[in-house]
Write an enzyme that holds these catalytic residues in place. Structure first.
Site, PDB file in Angstrom:
ATOM      1  N   ARG A  16     -16.269  78.351  14.397  1.00 46.11           N
ATOM      2  CA  ARG A  16     -15.172  78.300  15.353  1.00 46.11           C
ATOM      3  C   ARG A  16     -14.503  79.663  15.549  1.00 46.11           C
ATOM      4  NH1 ARG A  16     -12.835  73.071  12.242  1.00 46.11           N
ATOM      5  NH2 ARG A  16     -14.138  74.023  10.613  1.00 46.11           N
ATOM      6  N   GLN A  72     -24.892  79.646  -1.480  1.00 41.08           N
ATOM      7  CA  GLN A  72     -25.263  78.358  -0.883  1.00 41.08           C
ATOM      8  C   GLN A  72     -26.243  78.706   0.239  1.00 41.08           C
ATOM      9  OE1 GLN A  72     -22.262  76.384   1.465  1.00 41.08           O
ATOM     10  NE2 GLN A  72     -23.175  74.373   1.209  1.00 41.08           N
ATOM     11  N   GLY A  77     -22.446  71.497   3.783  1.00 41.60           N
ATOM     12  CA  GLY A  77     -21.132  70.868   3.636  1.00 41.60           C
ATOM     13  C   GLY A  77     -20.390  71.325   2.385  1.00 41.60           C
ATOM     14  N   ASP A 100     -10.271  79.698   3.207  1.00 45.78           N
ATOM     15  CA  ASP A 100      -9.655  79.981   4.504  1.00 45.78           C
ATOM     16  C   ASP A 100      -8.212  79.489   4.596  1.00 45.78           C
ATOM     17  OD1 ASP A 100     -10.093  77.266   4.557  1.00 45.78           O
ATOM     18  OD2 ASP A 100     -11.176  77.231   6.460  1.00 45.78           O
ATOM     19  N   ASN A 224      -9.485  78.227  11.009  1.00 44.49           N
ATOM     20  CA  ASN A 224     -10.818  77.911  11.510  1.00 44.49           C
ATOM     21  C   ASN A 224     -11.155  78.694  12.769  1.00 44.49           C
ATOM     22  OD1 ASN A 224     -11.286  75.946   9.491  1.00 44.49           O
ATOM     23  ND2 ASN A 224     -10.028  74.492  10.636  1.00 44.49           N
ATOM     24  N   ASN A 383     -12.080 126.358  14.732  1.00 39.99           N
ATOM     25  CA  ASN A 383     -12.791 126.081  13.482  1.00 39.99           C
ATOM     26  C   ASN A 383     -14.257 125.772  13.696  1.00 39.99           C
ATOM     27  OD1 ASN A 383     -11.990 123.746  14.844  1.00 39.99           O
ATOM     28  ND2 ASN A 383     -12.078 122.514  12.985  1.00 39.99           N
ATOM     29  N   TYR A 384     -14.666 125.601  14.927  1.00 37.79           N
ATOM     30  CA  TYR A 384     -16.020 125.097  15.194  1.00 37.79           C
ATOM     31  C   TYR A 384     -16.746 126.073  16.107  1.00 37.79           C
ATOM     32  CZ  TYR A 384     -19.577 121.623  16.507  1.00 37.79           C
ATOM     33  OH  TYR A 384     -20.751 120.943  16.716  1.00 37.79           O
TER      34      TYR A 384
HETATM   35  C1  UD1 Z   1     -11.873  70.877   5.233  1.00 42.42           C
HETATM   36  C2  UD1 Z   1     -11.815  69.451   4.660  1.00 42.42           C
HETATM   37  C3  UD1 Z   1     -10.619  68.738   5.303  1.00 42.42           C
HETATM   38  C4  UD1 Z   1      -9.342  69.494   5.059  1.00 42.42           C
HETATM   39  C5  UD1 Z   1      -9.473  70.950   5.532  1.00 42.42           C
HETATM   40  C6  UD1 Z   1      -8.265  71.753   5.054  1.00 42.42           C
HETATM   41  C7  UD1 Z   1     -14.116  68.738   4.158  1.00 42.42           C
HETATM   42  C8  UD1 Z   1     -15.258  67.928   4.620  1.00 42.42           C
HETATM   43  N1  UD1 Z   1     -13.035  68.771   4.975  1.00 42.42           N
HETATM   44  O1  UD1 Z   1     -12.129  70.783   6.618  1.00 42.42           O
HETATM   45  O2  UD1 Z   1     -10.504  67.434   4.752  1.00 42.42           O
HETATM   46  O3  UD1 Z   1      -8.255  68.875   5.733  1.00 42.42           O
HETATM   47  O4  UD1 Z   1     -10.655  71.563   4.962  1.00 42.42           O
HETATM   48  O5  UD1 Z   1      -8.272  73.043   5.564  1.00 42.42           O
HETATM   49  O6  UD1 Z   1     -14.179  69.287   3.095  1.00 42.42           O
HETATM   50  N2  UD1 Z   1     -17.717  75.742   3.226  1.00 42.42           N
HETATM   51  C9  UD1 Z   1     -18.794  76.101   2.446  1.00 42.42           C
HETATM   52  N3  UD1 Z   1     -20.015  75.556   2.698  1.00 42.42           N
HETATM   53  C10 UD1 Z   1     -20.221  74.621   3.669  1.00 42.42           C
HETATM   54  C11 UD1 Z   1     -19.109  74.242   4.459  1.00 42.42           C
HETATM   55  C12 UD1 Z   1     -17.873  74.803   4.207  1.00 42.42           C
HETATM   56  O7  UD1 Z   1     -18.661  76.936   1.548  1.00 42.42           O
HETATM   57  O8  UD1 Z   1     -21.359  74.169   3.815  1.00 42.42           O
HETATM   58  C13 UD1 Z   1     -16.402  76.351   2.948  1.00 42.42           C
HETATM   59  C14 UD1 Z   1     -15.866  77.127   4.138  1.00 42.42           C
HETATM   60  O9  UD1 Z   1     -16.246  78.489   4.079  1.00 42.42           O
HETATM   61  C15 UD1 Z   1     -14.350  76.958   4.028  1.00 42.42           C
HETATM   62  C16 UD1 Z   1     -14.191  75.640   3.256  1.00 42.42           C
HETATM   63  O10 UD1 Z   1     -15.459  75.352   2.683  1.00 42.42           O
HETATM   64  O11 UD1 Z   1     -13.748  77.985   3.268  1.00 42.42           O
HETATM   65  C17 UD1 Z   1     -13.781  74.508   4.179  1.00 42.42           C
HETATM   66  O12 UD1 Z   1     -14.748  74.370   5.214  1.00 42.42           O
HETATM   67  P1  UD1 Z   1     -14.330  74.160   6.722  1.00 42.42           P
HETATM   68  O13 UD1 Z   1     -15.567  74.044   7.530  1.00 42.42           O
HETATM   69  O14 UD1 Z   1     -13.333  75.148   7.131  1.00 42.42           O
HETATM   70  O15 UD1 Z   1     -13.683  72.699   6.599  1.00 42.42           O
HETATM   71  P2  UD1 Z   1     -12.578  72.058   7.517  1.00 42.42           P
HETATM   72  O16 UD1 Z   1     -13.201  71.514   8.750  1.00 42.42           O
HETATM   73  O17 UD1 Z   1     -11.453  72.974   7.682  1.00 42.42           O
HETATM   74 CA    CA Z   2     -11.054  75.100   7.226  1.00 40.47          CA
END
Ligand code: UD1
Ligand code: CA
Length: 459
Positions: A16, A72, A77, A100, A224, A383-384
């Site tokens: 995003r 990862q 997820g 984040d 995000n 200088n140059y």
């Molecule tokens: C996530 C939560 C949501 C919560 C929100 C708070 C889940 C499914 N959802 O949603 O309930 O309200 O955060 O901000 O957990 N990441 C990985 N690997 C992945 C996917 C994500 O490391 O495969 C990391 C991202 O870099 C990020 C964090 O996990 O730092 C959260 O991922 P993001 O995609 O931002 O989740 P949200 O949609 O914000």
């Molecule tokens: Ca997030």
């Protein structure tokens, strides 16, 4: 007791953000997002495991050596991301942080860990009650107790009306986490392994689930997209300014003043409107930084006066120097105590001595200028030569006249004088006068003679 392991999830692509750069490296007030999570985690972690995506060498580099980094490979997820950290984790308490959510405070995390320890829960979720819950996972409770978390895209209309959200911060009992995670299935709108589903799994198994609600919901703001980045940055910026004001800095117009998280400013310094201070900048006490100045990665001593519209980058300025208006200090400019660098003067990779003055329209590059030197208006160090850079050395107390062209390499000795309008190509010994310009010719009565010639020509 195995202490607290913090897992920071930062492998998401940040789709995003619509960026080539990983989200973790986007800057918020001068620091990468991941820097905030690490700073908060360091306060209470016995060990930190950072989960990064593939090809994330620069995220690793930003993390520092005391951090265990795991990769990862496929972004399946948040649950899958947490699982990658398993081998590197201890057996006690696991605190999961999203990468984040930069406004989270370490005090809140300490309270969460404390609550978790006191209740002996399988998991303690940090929640927030917010005005706009859109996009966040919602907390589903039954009889007051947390049962599960549902993501926005999987929620019913009724569930979407819930204003208590998941912050993505959780404290787990390690053994219970890994066991429950093994049961999580990717049966949701995104086809991902959600860490949030661990709560439901534990709930169904009858495990104890606790929740702590943050007192200031601002701490829960996740980033995000770029609009959220800007919104969170404006809050963080205000916090930075408040911190400076509390420590004795006068900020005339906080609304138009940009100071990054990496900057320090001493007491009784005044910042005028439209000042930008960024990078590793240090400003001493009792300084005045006037309107329109942009100062990056520079060090200023005490009682320095920077008049309006100066640009400083990687420069050092000693106590009581005066700059501007409209001067440009480029990398490795070093301005001595009490020196004056004035209107439209550019200095690069040069040392300017104590009390030396270059007040108007000059370029000083690759030079060493001693103490108490006067650099006349319009002086240029050449200088140059088109291929290489050369040095100019000007001894203490020298006087360089207006509009001088100093062709480097060149040495002007202590106390020497250069006549105005000179082009100086040869070294000038100490105490000498050098004049390098055509001799002036004066023809007495010339105008009258010319007029007479014209009249005669017309006849
Ligand atoms: C996530 C939560 C949501 C919560 C929100 C708070 C889940 C499914 N959802 O949603 O309930 O309200 O955060 O901000 O957990 N990441 C990985 N690997 C992945 C996917 C994500 O490391 O495969 C990391 C991202 O870099 C990020 C964090 O996990 O730092 C959260 O991922 P993001 O995609 O931002 O989740 P949200 O949609 O914000
Ligand atoms: Ca997030």
């Amino acid at each position: 007791m195995d202490g607290v392991t913090v897992i920071i999830l930062a492998a998401g692509e940040g789709k995003r953000m619509r960026s080539r750069r990983p989200k973790a490296l986007h800057h918020l007030c001068g620091r990468p997002l991941i820097g905030y999570a690490l700073r908060t985690a360091r306060v209470l972690a016995d060990r930190i495991v950072l989960v990064v995506g593939p090809n994330a060498a620069d995220v690793r580099a930003a993390a520092g050596d005391d951090i265990t980094v795991v990769e990862q490979r496929e972004r399946l997820g948040t649950g899958h991301a947490a699982l990658q950290a398993r081998e590197a984790c201890g057996e006690g308490t696991i605190l999961v942080l999203p990468g984040d959510t930069p406004l989270l405070s370490s005090e809140t995390l300490e309270r969460l860990v404390e609550r978790h320890g006191a209740t002996g829960a399988a998991v303690t979720v940090l929640t927030a009650v917010v005005d706009r819950a859109h996009g966040y996972g919602r907390i589903l409770r039954q009889g007051g107790r947390v049962k599960r978390i549902v993501e926005e895209r999987d929620a019913t209309d009724d569930e979407k009306r819930i204003t208590e959200i998941n912050t993505s911060v959780y404290c787990f009992d390690a053994r219970r986490l890994w066991k429950a995670l093994a049961e999580v299935r990717p049966d949701n709108d995104q086809g991902e392994y959600y860490l949030t589903d661990v709560i439901g799994v534990l709930g169904r198994a009858g495990a104890r689930i606790e929740a702590l609600t943050v007192s200031d919901p601002v701490e829960a703001l996740g980033i995000n997209d770029r609009k959220q980045l800007a919104a969170v940055a404006s809050i963080q910026r205000r916090r930075i300014l408040d911190g400076l004001m509390e420590s004795g800095v006068t900020i005339l117009d906080p609304a138009s003043t940009y100071v990054e998280d990496t900057v320090t400013v001493g007491p009784d310094t005044t910042l005028y409107p439209n000042v930008v201070l960024e990078g590793a900048t240090t400003i001493g006490g009792e300084c005045v930084i006037a309107s329109g100045c942009q100062i990056s990665a520079s060090r200023l001593g005490d009682r320095v006066h920077v008049k309006p519209y100066c640009v400083l980058t990687e420069a050092t300025v000693e106590d009581e120097a005066q700059l501007g208006p409209f001067c440009h200090l480029r990398p490795l400019a070093h301005i001595g105590a009490g020196a004056r660098i004035g209107n439209f003067v550019e200095v690069k990779k040069s040392r300017i001595g104590r009390g030396t003055k270059a007040n108007h329209l000059a370029y000083i590059g690759d030079a060493t200028v001693g103490d108490g030197v006067n650099i006349g208006a319009g002086t240029i160090t050449c200088n140059y030569d088109g291929a290489a850079k050369h040095q100019t050395r000007i001894g203490a107390g020298a006087f360089v006249g207006t509009n001088s062209t100093l062709v480097a390499p060149l040495v002007i000795g202590e106390g020497a004088y250069v006549g105005g309008g000179s082009t100086i190509t040869k070294d000038v010994p100490a105490g000498a006068l050098a004049v390098g310009r055509a001799h002036q010719v004066v023809k007495e009565g010339w105008a009258a003679r010319r007029a007479k010639r014209r009249r005669e020509g017309e006849d």
